[in-house]
Design an enzyme around this catalytic site. Structure first.
Site, mmCIF file in Angstrom:
data_model
loop_
_atom_site.group_PDB
_atom_site.id
_atom_site.type_symbol
_atom_site.label_atom_id
_atom_site.label_comp_id
_atom_site.label_asym_id
_atom_site.label_seq_id
_atom_site.Cartn_x
_atom_site.Cartn_y
_atom_site.Cartn_z
ATOM 1 N N ARG A 90 -3.038 -1.017 2.329
ATOM 2 C CA ARG A 90 -4.450 -1.203 2.943
ATOM 3 C C ARG A 90 -4.472 -2.472 3.865
ATOM 4 N NH1 ARG A 90 -8.405 2.505 1.453
ATOM 5 N NH2 ARG A 90 -7.854 4.553 1.628
ATOM 6 N N ASP B 157 -3.399 4.765 8.382
ATOM 7 C CA ASP B 157 -4.422 5.024 7.050
ATOM 8 C C ASP B 157 -4.748 6.437 7.380
ATOM 9 O OD1 ASP B 157 -5.869 5.348 4.967
ATOM 10 O OD2 ASP B 157 -6.814 3.318 5.218
ATOM 11 N N SER C 31 -8.152 7.366 5.119
ATOM 12 C CA SER C 31 -9.444 7.142 6.033
ATOM 13 C C SER C 31 -9.623 7.882 7.064
ATOM 14 C CB SER C 31 -9.122 5.453 6.178
ATOM 15 O OG SER C 31 -9.327 4.688 5.441
ATOM 16 N N GLN D 31 -3.992 0.064 9.613
ATOM 17 C CA GLN D 31 -4.862 0.436 9.700
ATOM 18 C C GLN D 31 -4.743 1.842 10.468
ATOM 19 O OE1 GLN D 31 -7.945 -1.974 11.012
ATOM 20 N NE2 GLN D 31 -8.563 -2.886 9.072
ATOM 21 N N TYR E 281 -11.562 -3.457 -5.201
ATOM 22 C CA TYR E 281 -11.693 -2.252 -5.846
ATOM 23 C C TYR E 281 -12.603 -2.488 -7.161
ATOM 24 C CZ TYR E 281 -7.402 -0.671 -3.447
ATOM 25 O OH TYR E 281 -6.464 -0.156 -2.335
#
Length: 379
Positions: A121, A129, A132, A126, A229
């Site tokens: 991540r 991903d 996502s 990106q 997180y």
């Protein structure tokens, strides 16, 4: 010339690992692209459109796999499929790496296994991903499906005969899927609220025009790691948050749950008592069904009725919009594969020390090499 194989998925997976757009781009990299006939049919991608983009259409999976350097899949391939490739070939797919019993035999084939769920991540990754891209679609579809089962309108309507009140939608878990669910419900005119244990999500929820629901004490303010997180919360905090959510759920028409923890059963967010407190006709969509569900009354893959409340527990919800899901997934794969090629010489040239490659590589040379899984117990 590097040969890239794409095969058809199983009966429960309508997505495919290539699109006409990515087939054209892979050919431009210098690759030969070989796709099993019919592989894209459930995503409305015909053999003809793939052929026009430069791909070769193989009669069956055996022909597509034979001697290929790279295999692209959505779901985990079998050992036999991998052994049909060249020795030491590259495989990129959603491998479900926490299932050690299934992964170890695949690792033993000697192939370089890239698990798309493990893409780091970081900003540079990106475009790769997968979690996502697919969660975004699942969040959208969850609200659309909930609306179709609700049996009432979502927006407020003012008519000569009277006013129809807006539906109340509650999103539990504000990750990619949750944010898209909020945005979709808002676009449909619902009154939306959301909850998450990470304090940074409060601003994201507000930016989409929804109300944030959480016990905002001192512990909550420290409930996020530097990496973004959620931290484990105390028993006392969990009790307070559960009480707040239980009182809020009573008033909601639609609830969408999205909480998942990689490699672990989904956390229980909604008790059976909470379900029974909801009004008949209400709807819950549990996006964590594949991991057991966020709702105590969830039956994975089924829609059940508890005192008039529908609990929808879809498996592979992104796959239900396979045209879009395949397109995005294929682009995720292409973005990763670009790192494998020398664009000037148009040959395979993998930099095994690249941060993204190291982070996504699960197994190589017959062994599991990803540090998170070398000693991973069986799921």
């Amino acid at each position: 010339m590097i040969t890239i194989a794409v095969t058809a998925e199983g009966p429960d997976e309508p997505r495919v690992a290539i699109s006409p757009e990515t087939a054209k781009m892979l050919v431009a990299l210098g690759a030969r692209v070989r796709v099993e006939s019919g592989a894209g049919s459930r995503s409305r991608i015909s053999d003809e459109t793939l052929k026009a983009a430069g791909a070769e259409i193989a009669t069956n999976a055996t022909d597509a796999l034979s001697g290929a350097d790279i295999l692209l899949r959505v779901r985990r391939p079998s050992g036999d499929e991998i052994r049909a490739l060249k020795p030491g070939a590259i495989v990129a797919a959603i491998l479900e790496p926490y299932d050690k019993a299934a992964i170890e035999p695949l690792a033993a084939t000697g192939a370089s296994l890239f698990s798309m769920e493990l893409v780091p991540r970081i900003s540079r990754a990106q475009s790769m991903d997968v979690l996502s891209s697919q969660a975004n679609l699942a969040g959208y579809k969850a609200v659309v499906d909930a609306a179709s089962h609700f049996g009432q309108t979502l927006p407020m309507m003012m008519t000569a005969a009277g006013t129809v009140p807006a539906a109340k939608v509650f999103i539990m878990g504000v990750g990619v899927a949750g944010l898209q669910a909020i945005a979709t419900a808002r676009r449909l005119g619902a009154v939306v609220s959301a909850t998450d244990v990470r304090p940074a999500t409060k601003e994201q929820v507000a930016s989409l025009g929804a109300k944030f629901v959480a016990v905002e004490d001192e512990e909550f303010k420290q409930a996020q790691t530097a990496a973004g997180y959620a931290k484990a919360m105390s028993v006392e905090y969990q009790a307070k948050q559960t009480e707040l959510v239980a009182n809020h759920i009573k008033t909601q028409d639609i609830v969408v749950t999205t909480a998942l923890i990689p490699g672990r059963p989904a956390p229980r967010l909604i008790s059976r008592a909470m379900v029974e407190s909801m009004k008949p006709g209400s709807v819950i969509v549990d996006l964590a069904a594949e991991r057991g569900g966020n709702c105590e009354a969830t039956a994975p893959g089924q829609t059940v009725d508890v005192n008039g409340v529908k609990i929808i527990a879809p498996i592979n919800l992104a796959g239900s919009v396979s045209v879009n899901a395949s397109s995005l997934y294929a682009k995720n794969l292409f973005a990763l594969l670009e790192l494998f090629f020398d664009k000037q010489e148009k040959v395979l040239k993998v930099n095994w020390d690249d941060e993204i490659i190291k982070g996504t590589l699960l197994a190589k040379d017959g062994k599991i090499v990803h540090p998170n899984f070398i000693s991973q117990p069986a799921a």
